[in-house]
Write a protein that holds these residues in place. Structure first.
Motif, PDB file in Angstrom:
ATOM      1  N   ILE A   1       0.832  -1.196   0.000  1.00  0.00           N
ATOM      2  CA  ILE A   1       0.000   0.000   0.000  1.00  0.00           C
ATOM      3  C   ILE A   1       0.869   1.250   0.000  1.00  0.00           C
ATOM      4  N   LEU A   2       1.987   1.200   0.730  1.00  0.00           N
ATOM      5  CA  LEU A   2       2.909   2.339   0.717  1.00  0.00           C
ATOM      6  C   LEU A   2       3.456   2.591  -0.684  1.00  0.00           C
ATOM      7  N   ALA A   3       3.863   1.522  -1.359  1.00  0.00           N
ATOM      8  CA  ALA A   3       4.391   1.667  -2.719  1.00  0.00           C
ATOM      9  C   ALA A   3       3.316   2.134  -3.684  1.00  0.00           C
ATOM     10  N   LEU A   4       2.102   1.593  -3.543  1.00  0.00           N
ATOM     11  CA  LEU A   4       1.010   1.989  -4.438  1.00  0.00           C
ATOM     12  C   LEU A   4       0.632   3.446  -4.224  1.00  0.00           C
ATOM     13  N   THR A   5       0.606   3.907  -2.979  1.00  0.00           N
ATOM     14  CA  THR A   5       0.282   5.308  -2.700  1.00  0.00           C
ATOM     15  C   THR A   5       1.297   6.238  -3.332  1.00  0.00           C
ATOM     16  N   LEU A   6       2.565   5.864  -3.274  1.00  0.00           N
ATOM     17  CA  LEU A   6       3.614   6.689  -3.881  1.00  0.00           C
ATOM     18  C   LEU A   6       3.453   6.737  -5.403  1.00  0.00           C
ATOM     19  N   LYS A   7       3.138   5.606  -6.019  1.00  0.00           N
ATOM     20  CA  LYS A   7       2.979   5.579  -7.471  1.00  0.00           C
ATOM     21  C   LYS A   7       1.763   6.389  -7.914  1.00  0.00           C
ATOM     22  N   ILE A   8       0.692   6.314  -7.143  1.00  0.00           N
ATOM     23  CA  ILE A   8      -0.522   7.047  -7.506  1.00  0.00           C
ATOM     24  C   ILE A   8      -0.318   8.546  -7.311  1.00  0.00           C
ATOM     25  N   SER A   9       0.349   8.932  -6.219  1.00  0.00           N
ATOM     26  CA  SER A   9       0.533  10.356  -5.951  1.00  0.00           C
ATOM     27  C   SER A   9       1.477  11.011  -6.948  1.00  0.00           C
ATOM     28  N   THR A  10       2.404  10.254  -7.511  1.00  0.00           N
ATOM     29  CA  THR A  10       3.335  10.791  -8.507  1.00  0.00           C
ATOM     30  C   THR A  10       2.877  10.518  -9.930  1.00  0.00           C
ATOM     31  N   TYR A  11       1.640  10.061 -10.112  1.00  0.00           N
ATOM     32  CA  TYR A  11       1.032   9.824 -11.426  1.00  0.00           C
ATOM     33  C   TYR A  11       1.790   8.779 -12.237  1.00  0.00           C
TER      34      TYR A  11
ATOM     35  N   LYS B   1      -5.767   7.094   0.551  1.00  0.00           N
ATOM     36  CA  LYS B   1      -6.409   8.359   0.195  1.00  0.00           C
ATOM     37  C   LYS B   1      -5.449   9.540   0.273  1.00  0.00           C
ATOM     38  N   THR B   2      -4.338   9.387   1.005  1.00  0.00           N
ATOM     39  CA  THR B   2      -3.401  10.496   1.106  1.00  0.00           C
ATOM     40  C   THR B   2      -2.660  10.732  -0.203  1.00  0.00           C
ATOM     41  N   GLY B   3      -2.588   9.717  -1.076  1.00  0.00           N
ATOM     42  CA  GLY B   3      -1.954   9.909  -2.380  1.00  0.00           C
ATOM     43  C   GLY B   3      -2.842  10.703  -3.318  1.00  0.00           C
ATOM     44  N   ARG B   4      -4.020  10.172  -3.570  1.00  0.00           N
ATOM     45  CA  ARG B   4      -5.046  10.841  -4.368  1.00  0.00           C
ATOM     46  C   ARG B   4      -6.407  10.384  -3.874  1.00  0.00           C
ATOM     47  N   PRO B   5      -7.451  11.178  -4.056  1.00  0.00           N
ATOM     48  CA  PRO B   5      -8.783  10.705  -3.676  1.00  0.00           C
ATOM     49  C   PRO B   5      -9.163   9.458  -4.455  1.00  0.00           C
TER      50      PRO B   5
END
Length: 469
Positions: A109-119, A166-170
């Motif tokens: 989840i940490l890795a996925l959040t980073l990938k989503i937040s950086t597009y 949700k902190t990466g993107r809604p």
């Protein structure tokens, strides 16, 4: 010991039950305040609660996770967001989180959040599929605590992962629908089933959901939509959509059709470059890549047969919620009597009703909209024109250059960056809105795995989706 309650004559007036409850609440609050003050100067209110729970070996609740995330958000920072969009969270507010939250979040989840937040992962379908794949690893590594059951505790454990995600993107509409489906499946697991068998059953159901709702749905949509593409057709599309990419490849490779496609793209992500790069390698497809400012010229000079659009979501009032610029593409196509077809999976349908793109939307980073690179390559004619302008500027009297504007209204336009000091300009706000709404009158047909229907039939698809979920 019971005299103060049993003998009301000694008191001025007898307390009611409501007043007694309020008195007990005040006493408990006073005890908590005394405990906090006596725990030392380094123990704040937001940190003492999780420490007490961790010492007892209990997992933080979902409400406590939300409180930690809200307390970690940046609030009193001037992001130069207009008051009209002040209720929307900025990227800086979303990406801030406390270390206590990260300790209970799975590494996937940490890795996925980073990938989503950086597009790195863009698109409603791609984000939903990546989230479900990450949930499979979360369920595999999950261990049910003592004195509880998987049916109750796993839902709370997933809620912690979702709050951090949700902190990466809604969350997109498809992600929200998939989360509700997964929690409903967890609640229906038999209580007498062992944890290992239950986890394996959930993983198999997630894989089946990906196959049916994403992969198989895209295949059915491509077969329905391919009937509108004929040999020699001229098509118009905007940005990048996974189902549209599969549609164009299916028509060119499987059905051996030759056609032209005009790909319209825009800042800040330039998603259409990916679609143009993949389709240009297919011999039967002739690609034209254009920016959105050339839309009117393309519609005037080219006889477009159909306009195909992807979707982030379809709302229950028939409006299309998609990347910003989609409404303008649909409106311009409708003005030229070009049929607008939307390809959308049923998992992206939402029962929400939205009349504008201001109430609910997503704000990106304003820096992504600004040109940060100067001209590198220029043609010979353009180079001569720019040189002539520089010569004219050099011949102007120096009296014009002696006029100084106010510092807050001066733009630093140098070779390294354009609008580099835009945050210092009090009268300039740069807004990066990611989505807009397209009215249903601009859309001729919505193509789903359940068939091709007008936008007014979205509630019918919602009922069908809920019955088959």
């Amino acid at each position: 010991m019971s005299e103060p309650v049993a003998a009301p004559a000694t008191s001025e007036k007898q307390l009611s039950n409501k007043e007694l409850k309020e008195l007990k609440k005040k006493e408990k609050a006073a005890k908590r305040a005394a405990a906090k003050s006596g725990s030392g100067p380094g123990s704040g209110g937001s940190e003492s609660a999780p420490k007490a729970k961790d010492s007892n070996g209990k997992t933080p609740t979902n409400s406590h996770v939300k409180k930690q995330l809200n307390s970690a958000k940046i609030i009193e920072v001037d992001h130069k967001v207009p008051k009209m969009f002040g209720h929307l969270e900025t990227r800086e507010q979303r990406i801030s989180s406390s270390p206590q939250i990260a300790n209970i979040v799975h590494p996937k989840i940490l890795a996925l959040t980073l990938k989503i937040s950086t597009y790195k992962i863009v698109g409603s379908t791609a984000r939903c599929q990546a989230m479900l794949e990450a949930f499979k690893d979360v369920i595999l590594s999950y261990q049910t605590p003592d004195n509880t059951s998987l049916q109750r505790n796993l839902t709370s454990h997933l809620s912690h992962q979702i709050e951090y995600l949700k902190t990466g993107r809604p969350l997109s509409i498809s992600m929200g629908n998939a989360i509700r489906w997964l929690k409903q499946r967890i609640s229906t697991i038999p209580i007498d089933l062992s944890d290992e068998v239950a986890k394996q059953q959930l993983i198999e159901e997630i894989e089946l959901y990906i196959q049916e709702k994403i992969l198989y749905s895209d295949k059915v949509i491509t077969q329905f939509a391919s009937t509108h593409i004929q040999d020699g057709a001229k098509l118009l599309t905007y940005g990048h959509s996974e189902v549209l990419k599969k549609l164009f490849k299916y028509c060119a490779l499987e059905e051996k059709k030759s056609f032209e496609i005009y790909i319209i793209d825009s800042k800040p992500l330039f998603e259409g470059k990916k679609l143009a790069r993949e389709l240009s390698a297919i011999p039967n497809i002739k690609c034209h890549y254009n920016l959105i400012n050339s839309l009117s010229t393309i519609l005037e000079r080219s006889d477009i047969d159909f306009c195909f659009l992807g979707a982030h979501s379809m709302l229950s009032n028939g409006r299309l919620y998609s990347r910003v610029g989609t409404a303008m593409i649909a409106m311009a196509s409708k003005n030229k009597n070009i049929p607008v077809l939307v390809c959308c999976e049923s998992m992206k349908f939402s029962d929400k009703v939205q009349l504008d793109s201001v109430t609910l939307n997503e704000l990106g980073d304003s820096e992504d909209v600004i040109n940060t690179k100067p001209f590198v390559k220029t043609g010979s004619n353009l180079k001569q024109f720019l040189d002539s302008l520089e010569n004219k500027e050099a011949k102007k009297p120096q009296q014009q250059n002696s006029k100084k504007d106010k510092k807050e209204n001066t733009v630093n336009d140098n070779e390294s960056s354009v609008l580099q000091n835009w945050r210092e300009l009090k009268t300039l706000n740069i807004l990066n809105v990611l989505y807009d709404l397209t009215p249903p009158e601009y859309i001729q047909k919505v193509i789903t795995e359940l068939g091709a229907l007008p936008p007014s039939s979205v509630p019918v698809i919602l009922r069908e989706y809920k019955t088959n979920a």
